[in-house]
Design an enzyme around this catalytic site. Sequence first.
Site, PDB file in Angstrom:
ATOM      1  N   HIS A  14       0.859  -1.187   0.000  1.00 55.10           N
ATOM      2  CA  HIS A  14       0.000   0.000   0.000  1.00 55.10           C
ATOM      3  C   HIS A  14       0.892   1.233   0.000  1.00 55.10           C
ATOM      4  O   HIS A  14       1.685   1.421   0.927  1.00 55.10           O
ATOM      5  CB  HIS A  14      -0.904   0.017   1.236  1.00 55.10           C
ATOM      6  CG  HIS A  14      -1.859  -1.135   1.273  1.00 55.10           C
ATOM      7  ND1 HIS A  14      -3.125  -1.063   0.719  1.00 55.10           N
ATOM      8  CD2 HIS A  14      -1.729  -2.398   1.746  1.00 55.10           C
ATOM      9  CE1 HIS A  14      -3.736  -2.240   0.873  1.00 55.10           C
ATOM     10  NE2 HIS A  14      -2.912  -3.065   1.485  1.00 55.10           N
ATOM     11  N   LYS A  98      -7.868  -6.590  -7.951  1.00 61.32           N
ATOM     12  CA  LYS A  98      -7.930  -6.917  -6.518  1.00 61.32           C
ATOM     13  C   LYS A  98      -9.375  -6.976  -6.059  1.00 61.32           C
ATOM     14  O   LYS A  98     -10.136  -6.023  -6.253  1.00 61.32           O
ATOM     15  CB  LYS A  98      -7.174  -5.844  -5.724  1.00 61.32           C
ATOM     16  CG  LYS A  98      -7.219  -5.996  -4.213  1.00 61.32           C
ATOM     17  CD  LYS A  98      -6.303  -7.096  -3.717  1.00 61.32           C
ATOM     18  CE  LYS A  98      -6.542  -7.421  -2.248  1.00 61.32           C
ATOM     19  NZ  LYS A  98      -5.972  -6.447  -1.333  1.00 61.32           N
ATOM     20  N   ASP A 241       2.219  -6.203   2.621  1.00 60.42           N
ATOM     21  CA  ASP A 241       1.014  -5.515   3.100  1.00 60.42           C
ATOM     22  C   ASP A 241       1.390  -4.297   3.930  1.00 60.42           C
ATOM     23  O   ASP A 241       0.610  -3.857   4.788  1.00 60.42           O
ATOM     24  CB  ASP A 241       0.086  -6.449   3.896  1.00 60.42           C
ATOM     25  CG  ASP A 241      -1.357  -5.944   3.904  1.00 60.42           C
ATOM     26  OD1 ASP A 241      -1.680  -5.051   3.097  1.00 60.42           O
ATOM     27  OD2 ASP A 241      -2.153  -6.435   4.722  1.00 60.42           O
TER      28      ASP A 241
HETATM   29  O1  DOR Z   1      -4.269  -3.875   7.798  1.00 58.30           O
HETATM   30  C1  DOR Z   1      -4.534  -3.605   6.629  1.00 58.30           C
HETATM   31  N1  DOR Z   1      -4.401  -2.349   6.176  1.00 58.30           N
HETATM   32  N2  DOR Z   1      -4.970  -4.567   5.809  1.00 58.30           N
HETATM   33  C2  DOR Z   1      -5.401  -4.301   4.567  1.00 58.30           C
HETATM   34  O2  DOR Z   1      -5.761  -5.208   3.875  1.00 58.30           O
HETATM   35  C3  DOR Z   1      -5.483  -2.913   4.099  1.00 58.30           C
HETATM   36  C4  DOR Z   1      -4.519  -2.082   4.786  1.00 58.30           C
HETATM   37  C5  DOR Z   1      -4.740  -0.610   4.543  1.00 58.30           C
HETATM   38  O3  DOR Z   1      -4.968  -0.239   3.404  1.00 58.30           O
HETATM   39  O4  DOR Z   1      -4.661   0.168   5.521  1.00 58.30           O
HETATM   40 ZN    ZN Z   2      -3.348  -5.035   1.879  1.00 60.99          ZN
END
Ligand code: DOR
Ligand code: ZN
Length: 343
Positions: A14, A98, A241
Amino acid sequence: MRIEIDRPWDMHLHLRDGAMLNLAAPHSARHFDGAVVMPNLVPPVADADALRAYRSRVLRAAGTDAENFTPLMTLFLKNQTRAELEAARKTPGFFAVKLYPAGATTNSDGGVRDFGAAEPTLRAMEELGIPLLVHGESGGFVLDREAEFLPVYRALARRFPKLKICMEHISTAAALPLLDEFENLFATATLHHLLFTLDDLAGGLLAPHLFCKPIVKRPEDRAALRAAVFSGHPKIMFGSDSAPHPVEKKECAGAAGGVYDAPVLLPALAALFAENDALDKLEGFLGGNARRIYGLPAPRGKIALEDAPQDVPAFFEGENGLRVAPLFAGTRLPWRVADGNFS
Ligand code: DOR
Ligand code: ZN
């Protein structure tokens, strides 16, 4: 000790947008050959134009390291038509679609509620050879969310046998047998699910920086993931992640889910693999498997890691007062990238 590995891939990242993107992108672009960039912006990246524009912003934010960093872009599944998928496929750097079950995690409200309605898009993806990445959780008790989702993976894998389906950030022992059951199922695993359990998150004082979706699980789940990864499982790829949030969104009532570990991934993984006598499996996990599974390009050289200590700052600072706390903030790591940089 010092090891050299092919420049790695982060198959689930991200990067956000704006000031956060500018802070986060260099941390991944410096040492990684490339990353699969998640589309859960507000609004989500759901068409070819948004994808093209976001990729340019990512490359700009990566700065001088953009030359050696390939962001592979993803579309947020919104029941796109075949023509919309074809348009995305023509966009440079397009990689996959996704799937977020609606409401499962950060900015996923527009996700899938009705799998039947998504079927034509999934069928078109199968025909066009576009991989599907799945955030594999649904409702129910938080510990069992992934287990409840396994029938969905089975149904998808059976119904679309030519679709490459990746179970993103697997977190339980129960998910692993599916990799043997279905040729077209793959998985990514994070650093934090290999490192932590619920006791680390909430067994003592609450550790909001370890709060993420899927939540870290039981010791036996961590043990099963470790055993699979340290044995060099050919279908499990590293996907961090890494998901930055501003400090004030993590240290508050209603804390956001996401661990920001992009700056410390390589030293932390090297230390973990070294402790478990698995350093020879690090290169495959960090890119070899992904290159083979998806036909990614050959590595642009090597990266050296050494067991020399490195202190992690309490937070990284960005524009407009932005502050983000990395995993292991304020502690000393036993390994580092040999060039001495976090990013
Ligand atoms: O903990 C998470 N944060 N899991 C996810 O799948 C998305 C991510 C986020 O975008 O903050
Ligand atoms: Zn994620």
